[in-house]
Design a protein around this motif. Structure first.
Motif, PDB file in Angstrom:
ATOM      1  N   UNK A 188       0.873  -1.178   0.000  1.00  0.00           N
ATOM      2  CA  UNK A 188       0.000   0.000   0.000  1.00  0.00           C
ATOM      3  C   UNK A 188       0.905   1.221   0.000  1.00  0.00           C
ATOM      4  N   UNK A 189       0.745   2.052  -1.009  1.00  0.00           N
ATOM      5  CA  UNK A 189       1.751   3.088  -1.242  1.00  0.00           C
ATOM      6  C   UNK A 189       1.521   4.387  -0.466  1.00  0.00           C
ATOM      7  N   UNK A 190       1.759   4.292   0.853  1.00  0.00           N
ATOM      8  CA  UNK A 190       1.851   5.471   1.717  1.00  0.00           C
ATOM      9  C   UNK A 190       3.125   5.292   2.523  1.00  0.00           C
ATOM     10  N   UNK A 191       3.587   6.351   3.157  1.00  0.00           N
ATOM     11  CA  UNK A 191       4.730   6.253   4.071  1.00  0.00           C
ATOM     12  C   UNK A 191       5.945   5.613   3.408  1.00  0.00           C
ATOM     13  N   UNK A 313     -18.336   1.290  -0.494  1.00  0.00           N
ATOM     14  CA  UNK A 313     -16.879   1.512  -0.362  1.00  0.00           C
ATOM     15  C   UNK A 313     -16.545   2.747   0.488  1.00  0.00           C
ATOM     16  N   UNK A 314     -17.555   3.494   0.927  1.00  0.00           N
ATOM     17  CA  UNK A 314     -17.369   4.661   1.812  1.00  0.00           C
ATOM     18  C   UNK A 314     -16.356   5.653   1.242  1.00  0.00           C
ATOM     19  N   UNK A 315     -16.295   5.748  -0.083  1.00  0.00           N
ATOM     20  CA  UNK A 315     -15.392   6.713  -0.716  1.00  0.00           C
ATOM     21  C   UNK A 315     -13.960   6.221  -0.832  1.00  0.00           C
ATOM     22  N   UNK A 316     -13.703   4.976  -0.400  1.00  0.00           N
ATOM     23  CA  UNK A 316     -12.353   4.409  -0.523  1.00  0.00           C
ATOM     24  C   UNK A 316     -11.419   4.954   0.535  1.00  0.00           C
ATOM     25  N   UNK A 317     -10.160   5.091   0.131  1.00  0.00           N
ATOM     26  CA  UNK A 317      -9.097   5.398   1.086  1.00  0.00           C
ATOM     27  C   UNK A 317      -8.814   6.900   1.136  1.00  0.00           C
ATOM     28  N   UNK A 318      -8.900   7.466   2.326  1.00  0.00           N
ATOM     29  CA  UNK A 318      -8.640   8.910   2.515  1.00  0.00           C
ATOM     30  C   UNK A 318      -7.160   9.237   2.297  1.00  0.00           C
ATOM     31  N   UNK A 319      -6.298   8.325   2.703  1.00  0.00           N
ATOM     32  CA  UNK A 319      -4.862   8.611   2.613  1.00  0.00           C
ATOM     33  C   UNK A 319      -4.406   8.611   1.155  1.00  0.00           C
ATOM     34  N   UNK A 320      -5.012   7.732   0.358  1.00  0.00           N
ATOM     35  CA  UNK A 320      -4.665   7.696  -1.057  1.00  0.00           C
ATOM     36  C   UNK A 320      -5.224   8.915  -1.794  1.00  0.00           C
ATOM     37  N   UNK A 321      -6.433   9.347  -1.374  1.00  0.00           N
ATOM     38  CA  UNK A 321      -7.007  10.570  -1.956  1.00  0.00           C
ATOM     39  C   UNK A 321      -6.052  11.731  -1.702  1.00  0.00           C
ATOM     40  N   UNK A 322      -5.509  11.782  -0.489  1.00  0.00           N
ATOM     41  CA  UNK A 322      -4.560  12.845  -0.157  1.00  0.00           C
ATOM     42  C   UNK A 322      -3.285  12.720  -0.991  1.00  0.00           C
TER      43      UNK A 322
END
Lengths: 371, 96
Positions: A188-191, A313-322
């Motif tokens: 998962x491509x964060x951090x 899906x509740x809008x998916x991933x907030x961190x990826x949106x950011x």
């Protein structure tokens, strides 16, 4: 607008990140780039209080994670407390520096399940990705101890460019180790993983071949091995319901006691997180500003707001949106309706076409120079 | 191909290590919990799983349930077999 307390469900799962200390250096680690030091970790008494509060709040399963949770000398006490308050305990371990005697003590304390990570199905890949020579052999020994003690075993493997062509061997290894369950998770491509994206991103054809292999194995091995695998976001057309919905199913407590809606939530600027040192867990879950920020559907803009999948899906991933769209309140770019969807795919294709880059290994020294 | 569990009258079902039957106070329901798995149970499911103690075999289990629910043993056996086959396939119940 935020959800009224009566409409907020109780959480089912708690990810307890007991420490950020870890003998491995995986370049896609889900821990933040700024790692917490031992001196900042919660003490035993605080953890047992938090676990009691979690059980009273309605949490059923606790994932004892890290870093490497066995780096905590008080893990036996923590496991015993989980059993005392009726929490199902899952040890998420790298399987390094964990002796048979210690595992037996954890089993005696009431441990329910072991999840062992492997970085590859053989020593060369495993030890390269883990950044630790000899790690693979230690993991194999640990899997034997888990089996001998009669504990259920999940094998978990994070998949990326360096091991995606070895998925069949990963499945065979899981069977050989007597695992009940295999979890294949794409990086998962964060951090840390975002920092290493060019070194990790697989090609689309590799992803498709791996998914086909897993799909075939899932039906062939039904009744013998449960296989859980998720399509990676960068090549998806629909977003995943990240965490089962923000602040709806689970929560995360960091080594220092910060309570997060997901393990990557600290990457989102403007959110403030409360700690279990200052406030009861239930109050943070129901009233904490970070939990209310993206809970439910009221925060959504278009195209999420009127989408028929908004409660799927509740809008998916907030961190990826950011990370990709530049705003945590926007639609996850994994969604085909996002104006940034093409950009996400282009990023993945460009990275996967590059010559393999060196890893920036996870570690205290890499994040801060004052180690 | 699905590996069909061999369920016979002499099969003795039990919950393996790592699988727990518990009442969830917060939500007022019975659950069967396993690794990353959670099943909500109805009253009959609970009565079946309570008897999966590694002691009773299938025939005893069916006879007890037929007695306590005042139901036709053949019907009970069919339901219990379907229920247990499902959970054995999922690794949540083991047979001895």
């Amino acid at each position: 607008m935020s959800l009224p307390r009566t409409e907020i469900p109780a959480p089912l799962g708690l990810l307890a990140e007991l420490t950020h200390r870890c003998p491995l250096h995986c370049p896609y680690c889900s821990n933040p780039v700024e790692l917490e030091r031992r001196s900042g970790e919660l003490d035993t008494g605080t953890w047992t209080r938090v676990l009691s509060e979690a059980a009273a709040l309605g949490v059923l399963q606790v994932h004892l994670s890290g870093g490497e949770p066995t780096a905590r000398r008080d893990l036996e006490e923590i496991v015993a407390h989980c059993a005392d308050v009726g929490l199902y305990s899952n040890l998420i371990t790298a399987g390094v520096n964990l002796s048979r005697e210690r595992l037996a003590a954890l089993a005696d304390a009431g441990l329910d399940h072991v999840q062992l990570s492997i970085q590859g199905p053989e020593a060369a890949t495993n030890d390269l990705v883990a950044g630790l020579t000899g790690a693979f052999d230690q993991k194999m020994a640990l899997a034997g101890h888990v089996r001998d003690l009669g504990l259920p075993l999940t094998v978990n493997s994070v998949i990326h460019r360096h091991n995606i062509d070895q998925v069949q061997q990963v499945i065979e290894l899981a069977l050989r180790l007597g695992a009940h369950r295999l979890e294949i998770a794409h990086a998962q491509y964060y951090g840390w993983a975002l920092r290493n994206r060019a070194a990790l991103m697989p090609r689309r054809a590799q992803v498709e071949a791996a998914m086909a292999t897993l799909e075939a194995a899932r039906s062939e091995l039904k009744g013998r091995l449960v296989i859980d695998a998720v399509v990676p976001d960068y090549y998806a057309s629909l977003p995943k319901p990240c965490m089962g919905g923000w602040g709806l199913r689970s929560l995360n407590v960091t080594p220092a006691g910060k309570v997060l809606p997901c393990h990557a939530a600290e990457t989102i600027p403007g959110l403030s997180f409360e700690t279990v040192r200052d406030r009861p867990l239930a109050e943070i879950w129901y009233e904490g500003a970070a939990f209310q920020a993206f809970r439910g559907t009221d925060w959504m803009a278009e195209p999420c707001r009127s989408c028929e999948r908004r409660e799927v899906d509740w809008g998916g991933c907030r961190c990826q949106a950011l990370a990709i769209a530049g705003d945590a309140g926007k639609t996850d770019p994994a969604c085909h309706k996002s104006p940034h969807h093409a950009e996400l795919l282009a990023l993945a294709e460009a990275d996967s076409d590059r010559a393999p880059a060196d890893f920036a290994y996870r570690g205290f020294a890499t994040a801060k120079a004052d180690a | 191909m699905t590996a069909a569990p061999a369920l016979t009258e002499q099969s003795v079902p039990h919950l393996p290590k790592g699988v727990r039957l518990r009442y969830d106070e917060a939500r007022g329901q019975w659950l069967l919990m396993g690794p990353e798995r959670l099943f909500k149970l109805d009253a009959i499911g609970v009565e079946i799983l309570r008897r999966c103690d590694g002691d009773r075999d299938l025939s005893v289990l069916v006879a007890e349930l037929a007695e306590s629910f005042q139901a036709d043993p053949a019907t009970v056996e069919r339901d219990v077999r379907a229920f247990l086959t499902e959970f054995v396939t999922r690794g949540m119940v083991k047979l001895a």
